[in-house]
Design a protein around this motif. Structure first.
Motif, PDB file in Angstrom:
ATOM      1  N   LYS A   1       0.832  -1.192   0.000  1.00 18.82           N
ATOM      2  CA  LYS A   1       0.000   0.000   0.000  1.00 18.82           C
ATOM      3  C   LYS A   1       0.873   1.250   0.000  1.00 18.82           C
ATOM      4  O   LYS A   1       2.004   1.239   0.474  1.00 18.82           O
ATOM      5  N   LEU A   2       0.303   2.335  -0.512  1.00 19.56           N
ATOM      6  CA  LEU A   2       0.990   3.619  -0.517  1.00 19.56           C
ATOM      7  C   LEU A   2       0.522   4.402   0.704  1.00 19.56           C
ATOM      8  O   LEU A   2      -0.671   4.669   0.860  1.00 19.56           O
TER       9      LEU A   2
ATOM     10  N   LYS B   1      -0.394  15.592  -5.595  1.00 25.74           N
ATOM     11  CA  LYS B   1      -1.795  15.235  -5.424  1.00 25.74           C
ATOM     12  C   LYS B   1      -2.073  13.876  -6.048  1.00 25.74           C
ATOM     13  O   LYS B   1      -1.632  13.592  -7.163  1.00 25.74           O
ATOM     14  N   ILE B   2      -2.800  13.055  -5.309  1.00 27.51           N
ATOM     15  CA  ILE B   2      -3.107  11.687  -5.718  1.00 27.51           C
ATOM     16  C   ILE B   2      -4.606  11.589  -5.932  1.00 27.51           C
ATOM     17  O   ILE B   2      -5.391  11.804  -5.007  1.00 27.51           O
ATOM     18  N   VAL B   3      -5.002  11.271  -7.154  1.00 27.31           N
ATOM     19  CA  VAL B   3      -6.408  11.288  -7.532  1.00 27.31           C
ATOM     20  C   VAL B   3      -6.962   9.870  -7.613  1.00 27.31           C
ATOM     21  O   VAL B   3      -6.452   9.025  -8.350  1.00 27.31           O
TER      22      VAL B   3
ATOM     23  N   GLU C   1      -9.423  13.074  -3.651  1.00 25.87           N
ATOM     24  CA  GLU C   1      -8.063  13.504  -3.970  1.00 25.87           C
ATOM     25  C   GLU C   1      -7.270  13.625  -2.675  1.00 25.87           C
ATOM     26  O   GLU C   1      -7.771  14.168  -1.682  1.00 25.87           O
ATOM     27  N   TYR C   2      -6.046  13.121  -2.677  1.00 29.72           N
ATOM     28  CA  TYR C   2      -5.191  13.144  -1.490  1.00 29.72           C
ATOM     29  C   TYR C   2      -3.969  14.015  -1.772  1.00 29.72           C
ATOM     30  O   TYR C   2      -3.579  14.190  -2.931  1.00 29.72           O
ATOM     31  N   GLU C   3      -3.367  14.526  -0.702  1.00 30.50           N
ATOM     32  CA  GLU C   3      -2.179  15.368  -0.849  1.00 30.50           C
ATOM     33  C   GLU C   3      -1.037  14.815  -0.007  1.00 30.50           C
ATOM     34  O   GLU C   3      -1.252  14.270   1.082  1.00 30.50           O
ATOM     35  N   THR C   4       0.172  14.953  -0.539  1.00 26.69           N
ATOM     36  CA  THR C   4       1.364  14.550   0.186  1.00 26.69           C
ATOM     37  C   THR C   4       2.507  15.489  -0.172  1.00 26.69           C
ATOM     38  O   THR C   4       2.529  16.060  -1.271  1.00 26.69           O
ATOM     39  N   LYS C   5       3.433  15.646   0.747  1.00 22.11           N
ATOM     40  CA  LYS C   5       4.601  16.480   0.479  1.00 22.11           C
ATOM     41  C   LYS C   5       5.720  15.690  -0.206  1.00 22.11           C
ATOM     42  O   LYS C   5       6.766  16.241  -0.535  1.00 22.11           O
ATOM     43  N   LEU C   6       5.490  14.387  -0.391  1.00 25.21           N
ATOM     44  CA  LEU C   6       6.484  13.576  -1.087  1.00 25.21           C
ATOM     45  C   LEU C   6       6.674  14.080  -2.516  1.00 25.21           C
ATOM     46  O   LEU C   6       5.695  14.372  -3.203  1.00 25.21           O
ATOM     47  N   PRO C   7       7.906  14.187  -3.003  1.00 32.67           N
ATOM     48  CA  PRO C   7       8.124  14.545  -4.410  1.00 32.67           C
ATOM     49  C   PRO C   7       7.496  13.493  -5.317  1.00 32.67           C
ATOM     50  O   PRO C   7       7.363  12.323  -4.949  1.00 32.67           O
ATOM     51  N   LEU C   8       7.117  13.903  -6.500  1.00 39.24           N
ATOM     52  CA  LEU C   8       6.512  12.980  -7.461  1.00 39.24           C
ATOM     53  C   LEU C   8       7.436  11.806  -7.763  1.00 39.24           C
ATOM     54  O   LEU C   8       6.993  10.668  -7.924  1.00 39.24           O
TER      55      LEU C   8
ATOM     56  N   VAL D   1       7.055   9.154  -5.102  1.00 39.19           N
ATOM     57  CA  VAL D   1       5.803   8.408  -5.271  1.00 39.19           C
ATOM     58  C   VAL D   1       5.945   7.423  -6.431  1.00 39.19           C
ATOM     59  O   VAL D   1       5.514   6.273  -6.350  1.00 39.19           O
ATOM     60  N   GLU D   2       6.583   7.866  -7.510  1.00 34.16           N
ATOM     61  CA  GLU D   2       6.796   7.001  -8.673  1.00 34.16           C
ATOM     62  C   GLU D   2       7.608   5.762  -8.296  1.00 34.16           C
ATOM     63  O   GLU D   2       7.290   4.640  -8.711  1.00 34.16           O
ATOM     64  N   GLN D   3       8.649   5.953  -7.493  1.00 36.98           N
ATOM     65  CA  GLN D   3       9.485   4.830  -7.059  1.00 36.98           C
ATOM     66  C   GLN D   3       8.688   3.854  -6.194  1.00 36.98           C
ATOM     67  O   GLN D   3       8.833   2.641  -6.306  1.00 36.98           O
ATOM     68  N   ARG D   4       7.820   4.404  -5.328  1.00 37.70           N
ATOM     69  CA  ARG D   4       7.032   3.537  -4.452  1.00 37.70           C
ATOM     70  C   ARG D   4       5.978   2.751  -5.216  1.00 37.70           C
ATOM     71  O   ARG D   4       5.545   1.685  -4.777  1.00 37.70           O
ATOM     72  N   LEU D   5       5.557   3.285  -6.350  1.00 38.79           N
ATOM     73  CA  LEU D   5       4.555   2.607  -7.161  1.00 38.79           C
ATOM     74  C   LEU D   5       5.174   1.745  -8.256  1.00 38.79           C
ATOM     75  O   LEU D   5       4.460   1.187  -9.087  1.00 38.79           O
ATOM     76  N   ALA D   6       6.485   1.642  -8.263  1.00 39.59           N
ATOM     77  CA  ALA D   6       7.161   0.786  -9.249  1.00 39.59           C
ATOM     78  C   ALA D   6       6.666  -0.651  -9.091  1.00 39.59           C
ATOM     79  O   ALA D   6       6.512  -1.152  -7.990  1.00 39.59           O
ATOM     80  N   GLY D   7       6.421  -1.295 -10.195  1.00 38.51           N
ATOM     81  CA  GLY D   7       5.886  -2.653 -10.152  1.00 38.51           C
ATOM     82  C   GLY D   7       4.392  -2.687 -10.415  1.00 38.51           C
ATOM     83  O   GLY D   7       3.823  -3.750 -10.640  1.00 38.51           O
TER      84      GLY D   7
END
Length: 244
Positions: A138-139, A166-168, A173-180, A183-189
């Motif tokens: 999960k993210l 922003k995560i839609v 819609e959710y907000e995070t201070k994480l750089p895009l 987030v991209e690295q965490r969603l890899a796979g």
């Protein structure tokens, strides 16, 4: 290494199989799990036994060792290859087929020992490079007073707006201070693809691509009215990912 390297010996001559099997018995790291007396049998036993390595004779009738090596490269688990041949000028062909090593007949104990040592080094290195921490399922999005865990499959797209990512999803819609990038690295796979320096899209929700100008496109996400910009640098790869 703690686990033994499993081996399949392939040779149409029984004496050669027995000789090599005897020599390999002297190495605790190697376990001979089967023998094959033809190229066809070698492919079938490779599928059945899934050995780590094939000690593969080159000169065999009907299906030779080179043809076997080519065939097993299509399998889900591809074994390493150590060729056996009576011809010393075979090295170039051997390594063209990505062989780890090759042995000259008649076999010499020292040469077999060198091949086994190289095999052990290869598998030790492979295990070290493959081991990694398990990916989270999960993210995690940290709010002011809570942590929200999102299923990656429920995310439609992600974008950077000023200093906020922003995560839609479907309804929220959710907000995070994480750089895009983080987030991209965490969603890899998962099925995410960067379409723009500021946008990351779940390919499972892409509905259509609309030509725009200068080679760029607009992307329509299912269930969403807004259209997202696709930079022309990403269009070709995006289409390859989307199309059959």
């Amino acid at each position: 290494m703690s686990e033994k390297i499993t081996a399949l010996i392939v040779d149409d001559e029984r004496f050669s199989r027995e000789e090599l099997s005897f020599l390999l018995e002297g190495f605790e790291s190697i376990q001979v799990i089967g023998e094959a007396d033809s190229g066809e049998s070698a492919v079938m036993k490779t599928i059945q036994l899934q050995p780590d390595v094939l000690f593969l004779d080159v000169e065999m009738p009907k299906m030779n060792g080179l043809e076997v090596a080519k065939a097993v490269r299509e399998l889900k688990k591809v074994p390493r290859i150590i060729f056996a041949t009576a011809y010393p000028d075979f090295a170039v062909d051997a390594f063209r087929h990505e062989a780890l090593d090759y042995l000259l007949k008649p076999y010499e104990e020292e040469q077999v020992a060198e091949a086994v040592h190289r095999l052990m080094k290869y598998f030790d290195h492979s295990k070290q490079t493959i081991v990694s921490a398990p990916s989270p399922s999960k993210l995690a999005i940290e709010g002011e007073d809570e942590i929200i865990y999102l299923e990656p499959e429920d995310i439609y797209y992600v974008f950077r707006d000023d200093r906020i990512t922003k995560i839609v999803g479907e309804k929220r819609e959710y907000e995070t201070k994480l750089p895009l990038k983080d987030v991209e690295q965490r969603l890899a796979g998962y099925s995410f693809f960067r379409i723009h320096k500021s946008y990351l899209v779940n390919l499972d929700y892409v509905d259509r691509l609309i030509p725009w100008f200068n080679g760029a496109y607009q992307l329509q996400v299912k269930g969403k009215h807004e259209q997202l910009s696709v930079s022309r640098n990403y269009v070709k790869t995006l289409r390859k990912r989307l199309e059959l």
